[in-house]
Design a protein around this motif. Structure first.
Motif, PDB file in Angstrom:
ATOM      1  N   SER A  15       0.834  -1.199   0.000  1.00  9.35           N
ATOM      2  CA  SER A  15       0.000   0.000   0.000  1.00  9.35           C
ATOM      3  C   SER A  15       0.866   1.246   0.000  1.00  9.35           C
ATOM      4  O   SER A  15       1.968   1.256   0.579  1.00  9.35           O
ATOM      5  N   GLY A  16       0.374   2.303  -0.655  1.00  7.14           N
ATOM      6  CA  GLY A  16       1.029   3.605  -0.549  1.00  7.14           C
ATOM      7  C   GLY A  16       0.788   4.202   0.819  1.00  7.14           C
ATOM      8  O   GLY A  16       0.039   3.649   1.636  1.00  7.14           O
ATOM      9  N   THR A  17       1.407   5.341   1.090  1.00  8.22           N
ATOM     10  CA  THR A  17       1.281   5.985   2.406  1.00  8.22           C
ATOM     11  C   THR A  17       0.944   7.460   2.248  1.00  8.22           C
ATOM     12  O   THR A  17       1.229   8.079   1.226  1.00  8.22           O
ATOM     13  N   SER A  18       0.339   8.008   3.286  1.00  3.68           N
ATOM     14  CA  SER A  18      -0.048   9.413   3.273  1.00  3.68           C
ATOM     15  C   SER A  18       1.188  10.305   3.201  1.00  3.68           C
ATOM     16  O   SER A  18       2.213  10.028   3.840  1.00  3.68           O
ATOM     17  N   CYS A  19       1.100  11.363   2.431  1.00  2.90           N
ATOM     18  CA  CYS A  19       2.229  12.279   2.249  1.00  2.90           C
ATOM     19  C   CYS A  19       2.051  13.510   3.129  1.00  2.90           C
ATOM     20  O   CYS A  19       1.068  14.243   2.988  1.00  2.90           O
ATOM     21  N   GLU A  20       2.996  13.747   4.029  1.00  3.56           N
ATOM     22  CA  GLU A  20       2.920  14.886   4.935  1.00  3.56           C
ATOM     23  C   GLU A  20       3.763  16.071   4.465  1.00  3.56           C
ATOM     24  O   GLU A  20       3.655  17.164   5.004  1.00  3.56           O
ATOM     25  N   GLU A  21       4.632  15.856   3.488  1.00  2.89           N
ATOM     26  CA  GLU A  21       5.545  16.912   3.044  1.00  2.89           C
ATOM     27  C   GLU A  21       5.310  17.218   1.561  1.00  2.89           C
ATOM     28  O   GLU A  21       5.993  16.700   0.692  1.00  2.89           O
ATOM     29  N   ARG A  22       4.332  18.066   1.301  1.00  3.06           N
ATOM     30  CA  ARG A  22       4.006  18.445  -0.067  1.00  3.06           C
ATOM     31  C   ARG A  22       4.750  19.705  -0.472  1.00  3.06           C
ATOM     32  O   ARG A  22       5.151  20.498   0.365  1.00  3.06           O
ATOM     33  N   MET A  23       4.903  19.885  -1.783  1.00  3.96           N
ATOM     34  CA  MET A  23       5.587  21.051  -2.311  1.00  3.96           C
ATOM     35  C   MET A  23       4.747  21.653  -3.434  1.00  3.96           C
ATOM     36  O   MET A  23       3.962  20.964  -4.083  1.00  3.96           O
ATOM     37  N   ASP A  24       4.917  22.953  -3.653  1.00  7.48           N
ATOM     38  CA  ASP A  24       4.240  23.599  -4.773  1.00  7.48           C
ATOM     39  C   ASP A  24       4.900  23.258  -6.100  1.00  7.48           C
ATOM     40  O   ASP A  24       4.245  23.173  -7.138  1.00  7.48           O
ATOM     41  N   GLU A  25       6.202  23.072  -6.068  1.00  9.76           N
ATOM     42  CA  GLU A  25       6.947  22.714  -7.280  1.00  9.76           C
ATOM     43  C   GLU A  25       8.233  22.021  -6.878  1.00  9.76           C
ATOM     44  O   GLU A  25       8.628  22.023  -5.710  1.00  9.76           O
ATOM     45  N   GLY A  26       8.900  21.411  -7.854  1.00  8.56           N
ATOM     46  CA  GLY A  26      10.119  20.666  -7.563  1.00  8.56           C
ATOM     47  C   GLY A  26       9.791  19.335  -6.912  1.00  8.56           C
ATOM     48  O   GLY A  26       8.673  18.836  -6.970  1.00  8.56           O
ATOM     49  N   GLY A  27      10.780  18.742  -6.257  1.00  6.90           N
ATOM     50  CA  GLY A  27      10.564  17.499  -5.546  1.00  6.90           C
ATOM     51  C   GLY A  27      10.235  16.341  -6.467  1.00  6.90           C
ATOM     52  O   GLY A  27      10.716  16.248  -7.597  1.00  6.90           O
ATOM     53  N   PHE A  28       9.356  15.452  -5.973  1.00  8.66           N
ATOM     54  CA  PHE A  28       8.995  14.226  -6.678  1.00  8.66           C
ATOM     55  C   PHE A  28       7.501  14.228  -6.997  1.00  8.66           C
ATOM     56  O   PHE A  28       6.713  14.842  -6.278  1.00  8.66           O
ATOM     57  N   PRO A  29       7.100  13.511  -8.046  1.00  9.80           N
ATOM     58  CA  PRO A  29       5.660  13.403  -8.326  1.00  9.80           C
ATOM     59  C   PRO A  29       4.931  12.749  -7.155  1.00  9.80           C
ATOM     60  O   PRO A  29       5.416  11.761  -6.588  1.00  9.80           O
ATOM     61  N   LEU A  30       3.793  13.315  -6.778  1.00 10.47           N
ATOM     62  CA  LEU A  30       2.917  12.721  -5.775  1.00 10.47           C
ATOM     63  C   LEU A  30       1.787  12.030  -6.523  1.00 10.47           C
ATOM     64  O   LEU A  30       1.002  12.669  -7.215  1.00 10.47           O
ATOM     65  N   MET A  31       1.723  10.707  -6.412  1.00 11.12           N
ATOM     66  CA  MET A  31       0.805   9.922  -7.223  1.00 11.12           C
ATOM     67  C   MET A  31      -0.432   9.528  -6.425  1.00 11.12           C
ATOM     68  O   MET A  31      -0.333   8.971  -5.327  1.00 11.12           O
ATOM     69  N   GLY A  32      -1.581   9.834  -6.995  1.00 11.83           N
ATOM     70  CA  GLY A  32      -2.847   9.398  -6.430  1.00 11.83           C
ATOM     71  C   GLY A  32      -3.431   8.271  -7.255  1.00 11.83           C
ATOM     72  O   GLY A  32      -2.778   7.702  -8.138  1.00 11.83           O
ATOM     73  N   ALA A  33      -4.700   7.966  -7.002  1.00 11.98           N
ATOM     74  CA  ALA A  33      -5.338   6.829  -7.671  1.00 11.98           C
ATOM     75  C   ALA A  33      -5.427   7.013  -9.179  1.00 11.98           C
ATOM     76  O   ALA A  33      -5.395   6.035  -9.932  1.00 11.98           O
ATOM     77  N   SER A  34      -5.533   8.263  -9.653  1.00 10.64           N
ATOM     78  CA  SER A  34      -5.730   8.489 -11.083  1.00 10.64           C
ATOM     79  C   SER A  34      -4.518   9.122 -11.758  1.00 10.64           C
ATOM     80  O   SER A  34      -4.604   9.582 -12.888  1.00 10.64           O
ATOM     81  N   GLY A  35      -3.363   9.158 -11.062  1.00 11.22           N
ATOM     82  CA  GLY A  35      -2.172   9.755 -11.652  1.00 11.22           C
ATOM     83  C   GLY A  35      -1.567  10.799 -10.731  1.00 11.22           C
ATOM     84  O   GLY A  35      -1.842  10.837  -9.525  1.00 11.22           O
ATOM     85  N   GLU A  36      -0.750  11.684 -11.288  1.00 11.71           N
ATOM     86  CA  GLU A  36      -0.058  12.685 -10.483  1.00 11.71           C
ATOM     87  C   GLU A  36      -1.045  13.720  -9.949  1.00 11.71           C
ATOM     88  O   GLU A  36      -1.846  14.280 -10.694  1.00 11.71           O
ATOM     89  N   ILE A  37      -0.964  13.984  -8.636  1.00  7.00           N
ATOM     90  CA  ILE A  37      -1.877  14.943  -8.002  1.00  7.00           C
ATOM     91  C   ILE A  37      -1.133  16.081  -7.328  1.00  7.00           C
ATOM     92  O   ILE A  37      -1.757  16.944  -6.713  1.00  7.00           O
ATOM     93  N   GLY A  38       0.190  16.123  -7.438  1.00  9.71           N
ATOM     94  CA  GLY A  38       0.958  17.188  -6.810  1.00  9.71           C
ATOM     95  C   GLY A  38       2.433  16.818  -6.772  1.00  9.71           C
ATOM     96  O   GLY A  38       2.902  15.972  -7.536  1.00  9.71           O
ATOM     97  N   ARG A  39       3.143  17.474  -5.862  1.00  9.97           N
ATOM     98  CA  ARG A  39       4.579  17.232  -5.710  1.00  9.97           C
ATOM     99  C   ARG A  39       4.879  16.939  -4.251  1.00  9.97           C
ATOM    100  O   ARG A  39       4.234  17.472  -3.343  1.00  9.97           O
ATOM    101  N   ALA A  40       5.860  16.070  -4.030  1.00 11.63           N
ATOM    102  CA  ALA A  40       6.252  15.667  -2.680  1.00 11.63           C
ATOM    103  C   ALA A  40       7.726  15.944  -2.462  1.00 11.63           C
ATOM    104  O   ALA A  40       8.528  15.894  -3.398  1.00 11.63           O
ATOM    105  N   ALA A  41       8.085  16.238  -1.197  1.00 12.39           N
ATOM    106  CA  ALA A  41       9.475  16.545  -0.872  1.00 12.39           C
ATOM    107  C   ALA A  41      10.349  15.299  -0.904  1.00 12.39           C
ATOM    108  O   ALA A  41      11.555  15.389  -1.140  1.00 12.39           O
ATOM    109  N   ARG A  42       9.732  14.146  -0.655  1.00  6.27           N
ATOM    110  CA  ARG A  42      10.497  12.899  -0.633  1.00  6.27           C
ATOM    111  C   ARG A  42       9.821  11.874  -1.533  1.00  6.27           C
ATOM    112  O   ARG A  42       8.737  12.099  -2.053  1.00  6.27           O
ATOM    113  N   CYS A  43      10.479  10.726  -1.698  1.00  7.56           N
ATOM    114  CA  CYS A  43       9.897   9.641  -2.493  1.00  7.56           C
ATOM    115  C   CYS A  43       9.798   8.379  -1.639  1.00  7.56           C
ATOM    116  O   CYS A  43      10.593   8.177  -0.725  1.00  7.56           O
TER     117      CYS A  43
END
Length: 386
Positions: A15-43
């Protein structure tokens, strides 16, 4: 030579895990059920993994080409040593995982259910050939789907640009006069600008005192409207008159290209997430057109612009043509929307057909319905590819 095995023996599922460190830009793709939904500071997921929708867009599959963060709405599949990552992706798409979700109010897909599915797994060499074949054949389908999606977006944007132009010029290029409105710098000379409070009466919507599961078991005759659409049907109604609904949510109102105002009539129930307006000094159908193109940001409150209040809504200046022109404008808008709607329906049908053909081709390839050793696709792909 192929061997039939359960998927849990050839790929790893977690299972994936909840992301607590989101970013407005840069970082890593944050993937939801239907594809990329934002950016994350870590992977938390390596490139080459398949991201599967666990809830929400259940069963959707995407293949990551870079390290990413897989959210808690997803299941992550990683290929084992006997499985090519690209082939794994097509195998999971071909499995039509959405059909395996639980048949509950909120469908759910589990790693155990996926792992229990059995497939014939060819050799790595054959997997490479099938994956290369599918990548080439689906590329043209994907390109066509992107074009149709872009055409749909252009039609949607045209709806708003057309409305603004009509409010600026009228239908026949009448004499115009200047206004003090940045979003509507001029209007036909015989139109007036009137605060919304003098044109409507504000009514109160109300939440239906039932849970969503209870409502789903009671298919009443009356439409139940949320902020922007029918969300259910109920056994009673609040209103029986022509109304205009305006959503109050800032996320929608802040987008100038979203339809947020709707004209409705008949016996309906409206919840408390929309402003309910009874038109008194203006044609409600024309008012809905105006509210869909005016600059909502001028009237939204709060530091985060999270909503539009009733007081702020009442200050909206509405361009009001003579009654005869309102009726003519409404007929013009209805005709234009009807023609645009036919084009949109045609594009959606094409997208649906392309999606079906893509799914059929992938399923045929990974289930051995044609020669996987050559991946020629003879006969089976007849009428499937374009």
């Amino acid at each position: 030579m192929s061997r039939e095995v359960s998927l849990r023996w050839v790929l790893n599922l977690r299972s994936g895990t909840s992301c607590e460190e989101r970013m407005d830009e840069g970082g890593f793709p944050l993937m939801g059920a239907s594809g990329e939904i934002g950016r994350a500071a870590r992977c938390n997921t390596e490139a080459g993994s398949a991201i599967i929708g666990r809830v929400g867009t259940v069963g959707a599959v995407s293949l990551t080409r870079t390290n990413c963060w897989a959210s808690d709405n997803t299941i992550v599949a990683t290929a084992g040593p006997t499985l090519d990552p690209d082939y794994m992706y097509y195998l999971l798409v071909g499995a039509q995982l959405s059909e395996l979700a639980s048949k509950t109010a909120q469908p759910l897909l589990t790693a155990g259910t996926i792992g229990a599915q059995r497939f014939s797994i060819p050799s790595l060499a054959d997997q490479h050939r099938v994956a290369a074949f599918l990548s080439a054949r689906t590329a043209s389908l994907n390109a066509l789907m992107r074009k149709r999606k872009a055409q749909l977006e252009l039609l949607r944007l045209k709806r708003f640009s057309m409305g603004r132009e009509v409010l600026l010029r009228g239908l026949r290029g009448a004499n115009i006069k200047k206004t003090d409105l940045a979003w509507l710098p001029e209007i036909p000379a015989d139109w007036k600008l009137v605060p919304l409070r003098y044109l409507t009466v504000c009514l109160d919507g109300k939440r239906v005192p039932l849970s969503s599961s209870e409502r789903s078991e009671r298919h009443g005759p009356y439409p139940y409207y949320g902020a922007s659409r029918i969300v259910d049907h109920v056994d009673d109604y609040l209103f029986d008159e022509p109304l205009v609904l305006l959503g109050e949510d800032g996320a929608q109102l802040g987008n100038p290209n979203l339809e947020v105002a709707f004209y409705i009539e008949g016996k309906v129930w409206v919840n408390n997430h929309a402003h309910v307006l009874r038109p008194t000094g203006i044609d409600g159908r024309f008012l809905a057109e105006v509210l869909n193109v005016f600059d909502r940001n001028l009237y939204m409150s709060g530091s985060t612009r999270e909503k539009i209040t009733q007081d702020e809504m009442n200050r909206i200046l509405v361009p009001v043509p003579p009654v005869s022109q309102q009726e003519e404008l409404v007929r013009w808008f209805l005709t234009a929307h009807s023609e645009r709607g036919k084009l949109e329906d045609a594009l959606r049908r094409q997208m649906h057909l392309l999606s079906e053909r893509r799914q059929a081709l992938i399923t045929a390839a990974v289930t051995g319905q044609f020669d996987v050793s050559t991946a020629s696709g003879r006969n089976v792909t007849e009428g499937v590819t374009v």
